[in-house]
Design a protein around this motif. Structure first.
Motif, PDB file in Angstrom:
ATOM      1  N   LYS A   1       5.497  21.535  29.243  1.00  0.00           N
ATOM      2  CA  LYS A   1       6.501  22.338  29.942  1.00  0.00           C
ATOM      3  C   LYS A   1       7.607  22.826  29.009  1.00  0.00           C
ATOM      4  O   LYS A   1       8.425  23.653  29.387  1.00  0.00           O
ATOM      5  N   GLY A   2       7.645  22.304  27.789  1.00  0.00           N
ATOM      6  CA  GLY A   2       8.685  22.698  26.849  1.00  0.00           C
ATOM      7  C   GLY A   2       9.872  21.774  26.806  1.00  0.00           C
ATOM      8  O   GLY A   2      10.941  22.118  26.291  1.00  0.00           O
ATOM      9  N   VAL A   3       9.702  20.556  27.325  1.00  0.00           N
ATOM     10  CA  VAL A   3      10.759  19.544  27.270  1.00  0.00           C
ATOM     11  C   VAL A   3      10.607  18.737  25.987  1.00  0.00           C
ATOM     12  O   VAL A   3       9.491  18.366  25.602  1.00  0.00           O
ATOM     13  N   ASN A   4      11.721  18.480  25.303  1.00  0.00           N
ATOM     14  CA  ASN A   4      11.700  17.634  24.108  1.00  0.00           C
ATOM     15  C   ASN A   4      11.641  16.167  24.537  1.00  0.00           C
ATOM     16  O   ASN A   4      12.377  15.756  25.423  1.00  0.00           O
ATOM     17  N   VAL A   5      10.763  15.404  23.898  1.00  0.00           N
ATOM     18  CA  VAL A   5      10.533  14.026  24.320  1.00  0.00           C
ATOM     19  C   VAL A   5      10.800  13.043  23.178  1.00  0.00           C
ATOM     20  O   VAL A   5      10.388  13.266  22.038  1.00  0.00           O
ATOM     21  N   ILE A   6      11.500  11.960  23.509  1.00  0.00           N
ATOM     22  CA  ILE A   6      11.721  10.839  22.594  1.00  0.00           C
ATOM     23  C   ILE A   6      11.217   9.586  23.295  1.00  0.00           C
ATOM     24  O   ILE A   6      11.474   9.387  24.489  1.00  0.00           O
ATOM     25  N   HIS A   7      10.491   8.724  22.568  1.00  0.00           N
ATOM     26  CA  HIS A   7       9.972   7.493  23.157  1.00  0.00           C
ATOM     27  C   HIS A   7      10.623   6.274  22.509  1.00  0.00           C
ATOM     28  O   HIS A   7      10.791   6.228  21.284  1.00  0.00           O
ATOM     29  N   VAL A   8      10.935   5.275  23.329  1.00  0.00           N
ATOM     30  CA  VAL A   8      11.327   3.961  22.828  1.00  0.00           C
ATOM     31  C   VAL A   8      10.460   2.948  23.556  1.00  0.00           C
ATOM     32  O   VAL A   8      10.504   2.850  24.790  1.00  0.00           O
ATOM     33  N   LEU A   9       9.662   2.190  22.789  1.00  0.00           N
ATOM     34  CA  LEU A   9       8.703   1.254  23.361  1.00  0.00           C
ATOM     35  C   LEU A   9       9.096  -0.174  22.988  1.00  0.00           C
ATOM     36  O   LEU A   9       9.366  -0.460  21.819  1.00  0.00           O
ATOM     37  N   GLY A  10       9.111  -1.056  23.959  1.00  0.00           N
ATOM     38  CA  GLY A  10       9.503  -2.434  23.704  1.00  0.00           C
ATOM     39  C   GLY A  10       8.381  -3.412  23.978  1.00  0.00           C
ATOM     40  O   GLY A  10       7.671  -3.303  24.986  1.00  0.00           O
ATOM     41  N   PHE A  11       8.207  -4.381  23.059  1.00  0.00           N
ATOM     42  CA  PHE A  11       7.171  -5.408  23.192  1.00  0.00           C
ATOM     43  C   PHE A  11       7.741  -6.744  22.736  1.00  0.00           C
ATOM     44  O   PHE A  11       8.778  -6.801  22.077  1.00  0.00           O
TER      45      PHE A  11
ATOM     46  N   ALA B   1      10.802  -8.118  20.307  1.00  0.00           N
ATOM     47  CA  ALA B   1      11.823  -9.151  20.509  1.00  0.00           C
ATOM     48  C   ALA B   1      11.922 -10.097  19.326  1.00  0.00           C
ATOM     49  O   ALA B   1      13.010 -10.578  18.991  1.00  0.00           O
ATOM     50  N   ASP B   2      10.768 -10.376  18.672  1.00  0.00           N
ATOM     51  CA  ASP B   2      10.786 -11.321  17.547  1.00  0.00           C
ATOM     52  C   ASP B   2      10.891 -10.641  16.188  1.00  0.00           C
ATOM     53  O   ASP B   2      10.891 -11.304  15.151  1.00  0.00           O
ATOM     54  N   GLY B   3      10.953  -9.320  16.174  1.00  0.00           N
ATOM     55  CA  GLY B   3      11.132  -8.591  14.920  1.00  0.00           C
ATOM     56  C   GLY B   3       9.904  -8.507  14.046  1.00  0.00           C
ATOM     57  O   GLY B   3       9.998  -8.117  12.876  1.00  0.00           O
ATOM     58  N   THR B   4       8.726  -8.830  14.555  1.00  0.00           N
ATOM     59  CA  THR B   4       7.504  -8.793  13.740  1.00  0.00           C
ATOM     60  C   THR B   4       6.939  -7.389  13.578  1.00  0.00           C
ATOM     61  O   THR B   4       6.015  -7.185  12.793  1.00  0.00           O
ATOM     62  N   TYR B   5       7.485  -6.431  14.300  1.00  0.00           N
ATOM     63  CA  TYR B   5       7.047  -5.038  14.156  1.00  0.00           C
ATOM     64  C   TYR B   5       8.182  -4.130  14.604  1.00  0.00           C
ATOM     65  O   TYR B   5       8.883  -4.420  15.575  1.00  0.00           O
ATOM     66  N   GLY B   6       8.362  -3.020  13.876  1.00  0.00           N
ATOM     67  CA  GLY B   6       9.401  -2.070  14.251  1.00  0.00           C
ATOM     68  C   GLY B   6      10.792  -2.657  14.134  1.00  0.00           C
ATOM     69  O   GLY B   6      11.082  -3.456  13.243  1.00  0.00           O
ATOM     70  N   GLU B   7      11.646  -2.272  15.064  1.00  0.00           N
ATOM     71  CA  GLU B   7      13.022  -2.759  15.087  1.00  0.00           C
ATOM     72  C   GLU B   7      13.081  -4.103  15.823  1.00  0.00           C
ATOM     73  O   GLU B   7      12.405  -4.299  16.824  1.00  0.00           O
ATOM     74  N   LYS B   8      13.904  -5.015  15.346  1.00  0.00           N
ATOM     75  CA  LYS B   8      14.059  -6.289  16.029  1.00  0.00           C
ATOM     76  C   LYS B   8      15.073  -6.147  17.154  1.00  0.00           C
ATOM     77  O   LYS B   8      16.178  -5.636  16.958  1.00  0.00           O
ATOM     78  N   GLY B   9      14.679  -6.604  18.339  1.00  0.00           N
ATOM     79  CA  GLY B   9      15.588  -6.545  19.472  1.00  0.00           C
ATOM     80  C   GLY B   9      14.942  -5.916  20.683  1.00  0.00           C
ATOM     81  O   GLY B   9      13.722  -5.968  20.853  1.00  0.00           O
ATOM     82  N   PHE B  10      15.794  -5.306  21.500  1.00  0.00           N
ATOM     83  CA  PHE B  10      15.336  -4.724  22.753  1.00  0.00           C
ATOM     84  C   PHE B  10      15.441  -3.196  22.706  1.00  0.00           C
ATOM     85  O   PHE B  10      16.064  -2.632  21.794  1.00  0.00           O
TER      86      PHE B  10
END
Length: 256
Positions: free
Chosen positions: A132-142, A165-174
């Protein structure tokens, strides 16, 4: 709502106890609203009695295929994980009300936030919004690296950040930590995941346009059994049914 038997095309483990099942059949052409769900009968036996609600992750209209993703952590979903290619599954759907794609104007920026098995419905949503032409940003938490899935699928449609949550991948936290630290700017927020995550998003960003897809245990899936009610906050006796009135609500419509 339709009732049909869909054919299993594949059923593969894509993360720790997380399975992706691809189903094929004429019912797929009715799956036009991202955020709705399907109700699957997991066995031909008397037990388990209740169907299992699974969100729609991806729809391929050309092939008449739909993908659903689930965690095998109970008897019903364990039985689903044992389904083989060529098997047939009794399915009701589409059920519920999905995300309001039509309300989001082209050129706007949508922040899509998913937690765990709340990530799957964001895939089809992301596809529809970008078309549709909307700009999309994703934040995924595991919880951990072993739980991460659908990162690359989301990257195909827009910037994607992963938090563990444990910082083993990506950013650590929520997910809320990532949104704040990356100073992500957006016009509308759409999210699906565990209630504590949805509550935090509502508290921090409720002044914006926010839509939340609720995760609740369901019985009938069609609003008859009152197993999945959620309080609205208007009074102690004011409720909505997640399966029928939702699962997607504006943030101000529900009390978390």
């Amino acid at each position: 709502m339709k009732k049909a038997h869909l054919t299993v095309q594949s059923n593969l483990e894509i993360a720790d106890r997380i399975y992706k099942m691809v189903l094929k059949g004429e019912l797929v052409r009715h799956l036009t609203e991202p955020g709705q769900f399907l109700h699957l009968k997991v066995s031909d036996a008397v037990t388990p009695l209740l169907r299992r609600p699974l969100s729609i992750a991806d729809v391929n209209f050309a092939a008449n295929e739909v993908s659903v993703i689930y965690r095998a952590d109970g008897e019903g979903t364990r039985l689903l994980s044992e389904k083989k290619e060529g098997g047939r599954i009794d399915v009701l759907g589409p059920l519920g009300n999905g995300f309001p794609v039509r309300r989001i104007e082209p050129g706007k920026t949508a922040l899509l936030v998913g937690g765990g098995v709340g990530v799957p419905p964001l895939q089809e949503l992301s596809k529809r919004l970008t078309e549709k032409g909307v700009n999309v940003i994703h934040v995924l938490g595991f919880q951990s690296a072993k739980d991460v899935f659908y990162e690359q699928e989301c990257r195909a449609y827009g910037d994607t950040y992963v938090a563990t949550a444990d910082g083993t991948y990506g950013e650590k936290g929520f997910v809320t930590d990532v949104i704040r630290e990356k100073q992500l700017e957006f016009d509308v927020l759409l999210s699906c995941g565990p209630t504590p995550m949805l509550k935090a998003l509502k508290q921090q960003y409720g002044y914006k346009e926010v839509y939340l897809s609720m995760e609740e245990r369901m019985g009938c899936g069609i609003g008859a059994c009152f197993a999945c009610v959620c309080r609205t906050g208007e009074s102690d006796t004011s409720y909505v049914k997640v399966c029928l009135d939702g699962p997607v609500f504006k943030a101000e419509e529900v009390a978390l």
